[in-house]
Design a protein around this motif. Structure first.
Motif, short mmCIF file in Angstrom:
data_model
loop_
_atom_site.label_atom_id
_atom_site.label_comp_id
_atom_site.label_asym_id
_atom_site.label_seq_id
_atom_site.Cartn_x
_atom_site.Cartn_y
_atom_site.Cartn_z
N ARG A 54 -9.77 13.05 12.46
CA ARG A 54 -11.08 12.92 11.51
C ARG A 54 -11.85 11.82 12.21
O ARG A 54 -13.10 11.80 12.01
N ARG A 55 -11.22 10.77 12.92
CA ARG A 55 -12.14 9.58 13.15
C ARG A 55 -12.53 9.75 14.59
O ARG A 55 -13.30 8.64 15.00
N THR A 67 -9.89 14.46 -2.92
CA THR A 67 -9.46 12.98 -3.23
C THR A 67 -8.96 12.30 -1.93
O THR A 67 -8.80 11.07 -1.84
N ASP A 68 -9.00 13.19 -0.94
CA ASP A 68 -8.75 12.27 0.39
C ASP A 68 -10.06 11.33 0.57
O ASP A 68 -9.64 10.25 1.20
N GLU A 69 -11.06 11.68 0.06
CA GLU A 69 -12.17 10.79 0.13
C GLU A 69 -12.02 9.41 -0.12
O GLU A 69 -12.43 8.31 0.37
N LEU A 70 -11.29 9.48 -1.30
CA LEU A 70 -10.79 8.26 -1.97
C LEU A 70 -10.07 7.47 -1.01
O LEU A 70 -9.96 6.21 -0.84
N LEU A 71 -8.92 8.16 -0.75
CA LEU A 71 -7.78 7.34 0.11
C LEU A 71 -8.42 6.82 1.48
O LEU A 71 -8.19 5.91 2.00
N TYR A 72 -9.23 7.69 2.13
CA TYR A 72 -9.90 7.30 3.65
C TYR A 72 -11.00 6.21 3.37
O TYR A 72 -10.99 5.74 4.40
N THR A 73 -11.53 6.10 2.17
CA THR A 73 -12.62 5.06 1.98
C THR A 73 -11.77 3.83 1.43
O THR A 73 -12.63 2.89 1.13
N SER A 74 -10.59 3.83 1.24
CA SER A 74 -9.98 2.80 0.77
C SER A 74 -9.28 2.00 2.07
O SER A 74 -8.86 2.67 2.95
N PRO A 75 -9.16 0.77 1.79
CA PRO A 75 -8.59 -0.14 2.80
C PRO A 75 -6.91 0.10 3.13
O PRO A 75 -6.09 -0.44 3.20
N LEU A 76 -6.75 1.61 3.33
CA LEU A 76 -5.39 2.00 3.71
C LEU A 76 -5.34 2.60 5.15
O LEU A 76 -6.40 3.05 5.59
N SER A 105 2.13 1.66 -3.22
CA SER A 105 1.62 2.45 -4.42
C SER A 105 1.37 3.95 -4.20
O SER A 105 1.28 4.61 -5.31
N LEU A 106 1.24 4.47 -3.08
CA LEU A 106 1.29 5.82 -2.78
C LEU A 106 2.70 6.63 -3.05
O LEU A 106 2.47 7.60 -3.54
N ASN A 157 0.89 -1.06 -0.10
CA ASN A 157 -0.07 -0.07 0.01
C ASN A 157 0.75 1.26 0.09
O ASN A 157 0.55 2.32 -0.57
#
Lengths: 255, 307
Positions: free
Chosen positions: A252-253, A98-107, A6-7, A3
């Motif tokens: 955020r969590r 695009t942070d929404e993509l990162l945070y809703t991916s299993p990362l 990839s980043l 992971n």
């Protein structure tokens, strides 16, 4: 780990698919090249004169007269370059959504922070590597000692690691890249000038302040001295920056 | 497949989602319908693990959103309201990156990207930079990105917003084509989107559940009366009064340039309405059936406007 890789790949592609990497790298090389050139020219003149006198001839030292000041100049340039490398990393994701993509991916947050950080660190390593080419001429036609040269470069790399961690932290705080960059520059300049204050102060306060400033830790390394204390300084401050960035993203969590 | 219970999200004093509960069965397309600011996006962000809820529970594909976020994230494909695109990437490069972070195994990644490109109708645009493609195609990239890891559940936030009518039709067609393979929850504030695409609907307003169920269930329970909406060339209050005289008509109301004519369920007065309009030479421009769910939604939205 895949992971993180990839980043890293994605960030490096982002640096090089826009003008950012090319502009920063060439500007950096231009400045370093100019400093190097003027130091060498000055050294040539000084060495010629000193060679006339057998006493001074002993003291002609290219490490101290060229590389040490060059490395110090590079730390100043780095104060301006590090924020440019890091300001985009987290602030832009937030701004464009695009942070929404990162945070809703299993990362995990740790993987995101680490991936972004390593990409910036690789950029810095590439930039340092390119400036090292300049030194080939000094080694080909002079006889500098390799040890202080190597530790100087190690010091620059570690200093970059520290600056980039701080830059990443400020990028995590805001969605505005200019704010992130400016706060980073201010912080890094403060870390630089802290050591100037210590020359007038005294007592235990003085030793704390001079520990926090990077100047002394870097000074050792340009002289070829490797001290555990300096490594602890770089590692702990870099880790602290990354930890803060991680905490900001993690917040955020919170429920 | 998706289950939400007593879900609440507060931002300080503001309650964005208030004690929400609903269920979506596997393989169906469900609409999350509500006016702007009703809490649709917040609900979806909680389901996808982007935001934590203040209280309550939600499960997706059998995993609790709060206890097993990574399992949920692997089972969900999500199209956020603002499509998360890296503009400097090519369509193919972007989808390959998403496949990586969604943990599609390396051996299957290429096939996954090809399948998503095919399904979203992007094959001819695969090599283009995202910043250079049109809005409709960006939306398609967003949907392709959501389905890249073949998730059980798709969560689509306003998938047709900002598109032109032809693009809207294409995207709806695309979503309809995914029925069966995926469970889909899509949000919208446009009622026809629900009636055309969805099997069921959850209507929310100001964070509260107003109604939920399959379209047939809702239609049956709310449609006590049947009726039509007619638009006439001469359609003023005088003309509206003419319809009141028709035997069987319960209620006639003038709504803008439309006349609403209602009668008890079980009869059909459409022919009578049309005949009257023709006899009096009112000139029928349009006549359509009044849907019960439409009525309900209009009440919800109107209620929202009153306060």
């Amino acid at each position: 780990m895949s992971n993180v890789m990839s980043l890293v790949k994605k960030e490096l592609r982002a640096y090089f698919s826009s003008p950012v990497a090319y502009v920063i790298i060439s500007g950096f090389l231009l400045l370093v090249g100019y400093f190097y050139y003027s130091l060498i020219m000055w050294f040539n003149g000084a060495a010629m004169q000193m060679a006339q006198n057998p006493y001074y001839a002993q003291q002609v030292n290219i490490n101290e007269m060229v590389f040490s000041p060059l490395f110090h100049n590079m730390t100043i340039i780095l104060i301006l370059v590090a924020p440019l490398l890091t300001m985009r990393l987290l602030a832009e994701e937030k701004k464009t959504g695009t942070d929404e993509l990162l945070y809703t991916s299993p990362l995990s947050i740790g993987e995101i922070v680490l991936g972004k950080y390593l990409a910036a660190l690789i950029m810095w390593a590439v930039m340092l590597g390119l400036t090292a080419i300049l030194s080939i001429f000094a080694f080909a036609w002079g006889n500098p000692e390799p040890a202080p040269w190597l530790t100087g470069y190690l010091g620059l790399f570690l200093l970059g690691a520290l600056f980039l961690a701080i830059g990443l932290f400020f990028s995590s705080l805001t969605e505005n890249q200019i704010v992130a960059a400016f706060l980073t520059v201010v912080t890094l300049l403060l870390l630089l000038v802290l050591s100037w204050v210590t020359s007038s102060g005294g007592g235990s306060w003085r030793s704390v302040v001079s520990y926090i400033s990077f100047s002394e830790h870097f000074e050792d390394m340009t002289r070829g001295i490797l001290d555990t204390k300096d490594f602890v300084y770089y590692a702990s401050f870099s880790f602290f920056g990354l930890f803060l960035a991680h905490s900001v993203l993690q917040s955020r969590r919170w429920r | 497949m998706i289950e939400v219970r007593e879900l609440t999200k507060r931002y300080g004093e503001h309650v964005a989602v208030n004690n929400l509960a609903f269920k979506v069965e596997a393989g169906r397309i469900w609409g999350l319908l509500g006016p702007n600011g009703a809490g649709k996006t917040t609900t979806m962000r909680i389901l996808t693990g982007y935001l934590p809820a203040t209280s309550g529970r939600a499960t997706v594909a059998g995993f609790d959103v709060f206890d097993r976020p990574d399992d949920v994230k692997r089972s969900i494909g999500y199209l956020p309201e603002i499509v998360p695109l890296y503009l400097d990437m090519t369509v193919r490069g972007y989808l390959a990156f998403v496949a990586e972070i969604k943990q599609v195994p390396k051996a299957r990644r290429k096939a996954a990207v090809a399948r998503a490109l095919e399904a979203a109708g992007l094959k001819d645009h695969a090599g283009r930079l995202i910043k250079n493609i049109s809005r409709g195609y960006k939306q398609r990239v967003g949907i392709a990105q959501a389905m890249i890891h073949d998730p059980k559940v798709l969560v689509l936030d306003e998938p047709t917003i900002g598109l032109d009518p032809a693009q809207i039709r294409e995207i709806r067609e695309l979503i309809r084509g995914l029925r069966g393979e995926h469970t889909i929850l899509l949000s919208t504030h446009i009622l026809p989107e629900v009636t055309q695409v969805c099997d069921g609907v959850v209507i929310i307003d100001r964070g509260r559940l107003m109604a939920s169920g399959s379209l047939e269930e809702l239609a049956a329970s709310f449609e006590k009366s049947d009726g039509v909406l007619v638009r006439l060339r001469r359609g003023g209050a005088e003309e509206a009064a003419l319809f009141r005289g028709l035997p069987g008509v319960d209620r006639v109301a003038l709504e803008g340039d439309e006349i609403r004519i209602e009668w008890g369920r079980g009869r059909d007065l459409r022919d009578d309405v049309a005949r009257l309009a023709l006899d009096k030479g009112l000139g029928i421009k349009e006549m359509r059936s009044m849907a019960g769910i439409e009525d309900l939604y209009m009440k919800v939205v109107a209620g929202g406007l009153e306060q």
